[in-house]
Design a protein around this motif. Structure first.
Motif, PDB file in Angstrom:
ATOM      1  N   GLY A  91       0.763  -1.239   0.000  1.00 38.92           N
ATOM      2  CA  GLY A  91       0.000   0.000   0.000  1.00 38.92           C
ATOM      3  C   GLY A  91       0.793   1.287   0.000  1.00 38.92           C
ATOM      4  N   VAL A  92       2.115   1.217   0.149  1.00 41.36           N
ATOM      5  CA  VAL A  92       2.931   2.434   0.109  1.00 41.36           C
ATOM      6  C   VAL A  92       3.271   2.686  -1.355  1.00 41.36           C
ATOM      7  N   ILE A  93       2.404   3.423  -2.037  1.00 41.35           N
ATOM      8  CA  ILE A  93       2.489   3.533  -3.496  1.00 41.35           C
ATOM      9  C   ILE A  93       3.415   4.655  -3.955  1.00 41.35           C
ATOM     10  N   ASP A  99      -4.950  10.771  -1.641  1.00 41.68           N
ATOM     11  CA  ASP A  99      -5.868   9.894  -0.919  1.00 41.68           C
ATOM     12  C   ASP A  99      -7.273  10.092  -1.479  1.00 41.68           C
ATOM     13  N   LYS A 100      -7.798   9.059  -2.097  1.00 40.14           N
ATOM     14  CA  LYS A 100      -9.091   9.169  -2.788  1.00 40.14           C
ATOM     15  C   LYS A 100     -10.260   9.339  -1.819  1.00 40.14           C
ATOM     16  N   GLU A 101     -10.097   8.918  -0.578  1.00 42.87           N
ATOM     17  CA  GLU A 101     -11.165   9.089   0.406  1.00 42.87           C
ATOM     18  C   GLU A 101     -11.099  10.468   1.063  1.00 42.87           C
ATOM     19  N   TYR A 455       0.699  -1.190  -8.595  1.00 44.00           N
ATOM     20  CA  TYR A 455      -0.658  -0.634  -8.629  1.00 44.00           C
ATOM     21  C   TYR A 455      -1.505  -1.213  -7.498  1.00 44.00           C
ATOM     22  N   ASN A 456      -1.999  -0.342  -6.635  1.00 47.28           N
ATOM     23  CA  ASN A 456      -2.874  -0.743  -5.543  1.00 47.28           C
ATOM     24  C   ASN A 456      -4.284  -0.265  -5.875  1.00 47.28           C
ATOM     25  N   GLN A 457      -5.222  -1.191  -5.963  1.00 50.64           N
ATOM     26  CA  GLN A 457      -6.563  -0.852  -6.451  1.00 50.64           C
ATOM     27  C   GLN A 457      -7.260   0.221  -5.627  1.00 50.64           C
ATOM     28  N   LYS A 458      -7.041   0.223  -4.319  1.00 48.17           N
ATOM     29  CA  LYS A 458      -7.735   1.189  -3.476  1.00 48.17           C
ATOM     30  C   LYS A 458      -7.032   2.547  -3.443  1.00 48.17           C
ATOM     31  N   ARG A 459      -5.728   2.570  -3.728  1.00 44.92           N
ATOM     32  CA  ARG A 459      -4.969   3.799  -3.555  1.00 44.92           C
ATOM     33  C   ARG A 459      -4.470   4.421  -4.855  1.00 44.92           C
ATOM     34  N   SER A 460      -4.319   3.642  -5.897  1.00 43.54           N
ATOM     35  CA  SER A 460      -3.743   4.174  -7.138  1.00 43.54           C
ATOM     36  C   SER A 460      -4.795   4.830  -8.019  1.00 43.54           C
ATOM     37  N   GLY A 461      -4.343   5.488  -9.072  1.00 46.56           N
ATOM     38  CA  GLY A 461      -5.221   6.287  -9.922  1.00 46.56           C
ATOM     39  C   GLY A 461      -5.963   5.493 -10.978  1.00 46.56           C
TER      40      GLY A 461
END
Length: 540
Positions: A91-93, A99-101, A455-461
Motif C-alpha cells: 500500500g505504500v504507493i 488519498d481518494k477518500e 498498482y494498488n486498487q484502493k490507492r492508485s489512480g
C-alpha cells in the motif's frame, strides 16, 4: 534407566542451545538511498578493503538484483525490501500520494494522531500506519514474543520508520534546521531514552559543520565528470558547485543543520548514531535475535543535487565506504565477528542528468507537465464539457471524480479509455494504461508487469502514464528516479555474516526476495504478504 534419562536430558539441552546459537544475534539491514549497482564497480578501485569489498569478499553478491515494480521511490523501496512484497499489496504507493477518500495528498509516514518526541516541531508526527503488511522485523518480534528488539535509524523519517515495521521498539530520524537532533514520535515512546539525549547533547552533529573537500586528491577522481559543469545544483551562497564547501558558512542559507543531509558527513552521523544505538539498546548481546535497520539517506540528497556523474557523488561513496568499514569493525567487537548478519541494498537507483546525456548525444530530455496539463484540460472541456471529472494528477497517475462521472451519466471505462487515447498523443508519453487493465489483465513481463505490481486498487489512480526513457519532470541539474528502467531498478544486494555463503551470481534476483531470505535464515514466518522467494543459494 536414570543414567539414560540424564544423558538424554543433557543432549536435549545441548541441541536446544546449538539451535539457538545457529541464529545470528543481530540482523543489520543497510539501505543506501539512491545507490545504483554500478557504483560498486565504478568506484571499486577507490574503496578500502573492509567496507563494500569486505561484504563482497566474505559474503554473497547478487549482481543482477532489481526492483520488480514501478514507482521506484524511497517510501515504496524501503517498504518492499522489508515486507517482501510490492505497493500492490503493502500500500505504500509513493512518498506522497493522493488519498481518494480524504481528497488530499498524504505522506507515506505522516500521522497526525501522534506527536513529536525530542522536538517541538511537527517533524516527529510520523508512524508506519499507512503500511498495510508486516515486515520481517515485525515477524521476528512476534516469533520471539517481543523479546527480540527492533531499532530503525535514518536521516529520513520514512527510511527509519517503514523498515522497522509496526512493532519496533523505536525508530529515530534526524531533525536538522536550527536543532540538529535525533527525534522520534509518541507512536514509539513518550520521552527519548537517556542514550539518545546523551548523543544529542554531545554536539556530534555540530562537529560535522566543517569544510567538505575531497578525501583524496580530486585529480585522482577519474571515475566521475569534471568538477565544474552545467549539470549540478550546488548550495545557496556559493556561485559554483565545486569543491571545497565551507559548511559552517553555507548552513545559514541552506537549512541550518539540514545542510548535512546533502553531504557525506550526514552518513557519518548516521553511522555514529547507529553505533550508539547498539550500545544504548544492548543489541546483539544475547541469543535472541535483534534487528537494526540503517538507511544511509545522504547519498540520495547528494545525487539529487549534483547528479550521478559528479565528483561529489564519488567522494560521498568513498567516504561511505570508510563509514561501513568502521561500522563493521565495531560490530565485530560489540556483537562478535561471525555472530551477526548484514545485508546491503538500495531503495532505487537514479538516472544520469538528462542534460548531460544530451551533451553526449544520448536520447533524453525533460517533460513539461504544466504544458501537458493545459492541453489536457482543453481536451476535457471539449470532450466532456468540464474539467471536474479529474480530481488530481500526481505520480504519473490521473485520479477521476467518480461522482461527477456518474452525475454526467458517463461510463467510467469509456472515460478511462478516452483519456488513455488522448494522453498517447502527447509528446514523450511512452505508454498509458487504465485502472481496468491493471485490475483485469495479468501482465507477466515488461513495464506493464512492473506497473501492475506497483498498482494498488484502493490507492492508485484511474490512468497510469509512462514517460519516454531518460525523460523526466525535473530541473536541468541533478538526478532523480522513479521509473521502471534499469538505471532505477538495478541496485546492489550484498549479504555477509552468520549463515551466508561466499560467492556471487548473475541470476536475476528481485528486491522482494530479501525479506523471505532473512526470514528463512532466522526460521521465522515470512512477512504476511511476501511474494518473494528465499535465495537458498546464499544460505549455508
Amino acid at each position: 534407566m536414570k543414567r539414560f534419562i540424564f544423558i538424554f536430558f543433557i543432549f536435549s539441552i545441548t541441541a536446544s542451545v546449538l539451535g539457538q546459537n545457529e541464529k545470528p544475534k543481530l540482523v543489520v539491514g543497510i539501505v543506501v538511498d539512491q545507490m545504483r549497482y554500478d557504483y560498486l564497480t565504478r568506484f571499486n578501485n577507490k574503496f578500502c578493503e573492509n567496507g563494500f569489498k569486505r561484504m563482497m569478499r566474505e559474503g554473497f553478491n547478487c549482481k543482477n538484483n532489481h526492483f520488480n515494480y514501478v514507482p521506484t521511490y524511497t517510501g515504496p523501496g524501503h517498504t518492499s525490501i522489508y515486507t517482501g512484497t510490492t505497493p500492490k499489496y503493502h500500500g505504500v504507493i509513493s512518498n506522497n500520494w493522493y488519498d481518494k477518500e480524504k481528497k488530499k495528498m498524504v505522506y507515506c509516514a505522516g500521522d497526525d494522531s501522534v506527536t513529536s518526541v525530542g522536538t517541538n516541531a511537527s517533524a516527529g508526527q510520523m508512524s508506519p500506519h499507512r503500511m498495510l503488511t508486516t515486515t520481517f522485523s515485525d515477524e521476528n518480534r512476534l516469533f520471539t514474543q517481543m523479546r527480540g528488539k527492533t531499532i530503525g535509524i535514518s536521516i529520513k523519517d520514512r527510511g527509519a520508520i517503514l523498515p522497522a515495521g509496526h512493532t519496533a521498539n523505536a525508530a529515530y530520524w534526524f531533525h536538522g534546521e536550527d536543532e540538529g537532533v535525533w527525534i522520534s514520535s509518541t507512536f514509539y515512546m513518550n520521552t527519548l531514552p537517556k542514550w539518545v539525549n546523551n548523543f544529542n547533547d554531545s554536539k556530534t552533529a555540530e562537529s560535522y559543520l566543517k569544510d567538505w573537500n575531497t578525501l583524496y586528491d580530486i585529480e585522482t577522481y577519474t571515475e566521475s565528470g569534471t568538477d565544474l559543469n552545467n549539470f549540478e545544483g550546488g548550495f545557496k551562497g556559493k556561485e559554483t558547485a565545486t569543491f571545497p564547501y565551507e559548511l559552517a558558512k553555507l548552513k545559514t542559507k541552506n537549512g541550518g543543520f539540514s545542510i548535512l543531509k546533502v553531504t557525506p558527513y550526514g552518513n557519518s552521523l548516521i553511522a555514529d548514531f547507529a553505533l550508539a544505538a547498539i550500545d544504548g539498546e544492548a543489541l546483539g548481546q544475547d541469543d535472541i535475535t535483534d534487528v537494526l535497520t540503517v538507511s544511509f539517506s545522504c547519498t540520495d540528497y547528494v545525487g539529487h543535487n549534483f547528479g550521478v556523474n559528479s565528483k561529489e557523488i564519488e567522494d560521498t561513496y568513498i567516504r561511505l565506504d570508510k563509514d561501513l568499514e568502521r561500522f563493521f569493525n565495531a560490530l565485530d567487537k560489540k556483537v562478535g565477528k561471525g555472530e551477526y548478519v548484514a545485508f546491503l541494498t538500495a531503495d532505487h537507483g537514479a538516472i544520469d542528468v538528462p542534460a548531460y546525456l544530451q551533451s553526449v548525444r544520448i536520447n533524453s530530455g525533460y517533460v513539461d507537465n504544466d504544458a501537458r496539463k493545459k492541453v489536457f484540460q482543453k481536451f476535457l472541456m471539449e470532450t466532456f464539457g468540464t474539467n471536474d471529472i479529474v480530481e488530481n494528477i500526481s505520480n504519473n497517475q490521473i485520479f477521476l471524480n467518480k461522482e461527477k462521472i456518474k452525475e454526467l451519466d458517463l461510463d467510467l471505462d469509456d472515460v478511462q479509455e478516452a483519456i488513455v487515447n488522448e494522453q498517447m498523443t502527447y509528446k514523450h508519453i511512452s505508454k498509458a494504461y487504465t485502472a481496468t487493465a491493471m485490475g483485469s489483465v495479468d501482465f507477466i513481463e515488461g513495464i506493464e508487469a512492473l506497473l501492475q505490481k506497483g498498482y494498488n486498487q484502493k490507492r492508485s489512480g484511474d490512468v497510469i502514464l509512462v514517460d519516454d526513457p531518460a525523460y523526466i519532470n525535473y530541473g536541468k541539474t541533478g538526478s532523480t528516479h522513479g521509473s521502471g528502467l534499469n538505471y532505477d531498478t538495478h541496485v546492489p544486494l550484498l549479504i555477509f555474516g552468520k549463515g551466508i555463503k561466499h560467492g556471487h551470481t548473475f541470476k536475476k534476483t528481485e528486491i522482494t526476495d530479501i525479506a523471505p531470505t532473512i526470514s528463512a535464515l532466522l526460521g521465522i514466518s515470512f512477512p504476511n504478504f511476501a511474494i518473494g522467494q528465499p535465495l537458498d543459494f546464499v544460505l549455508e
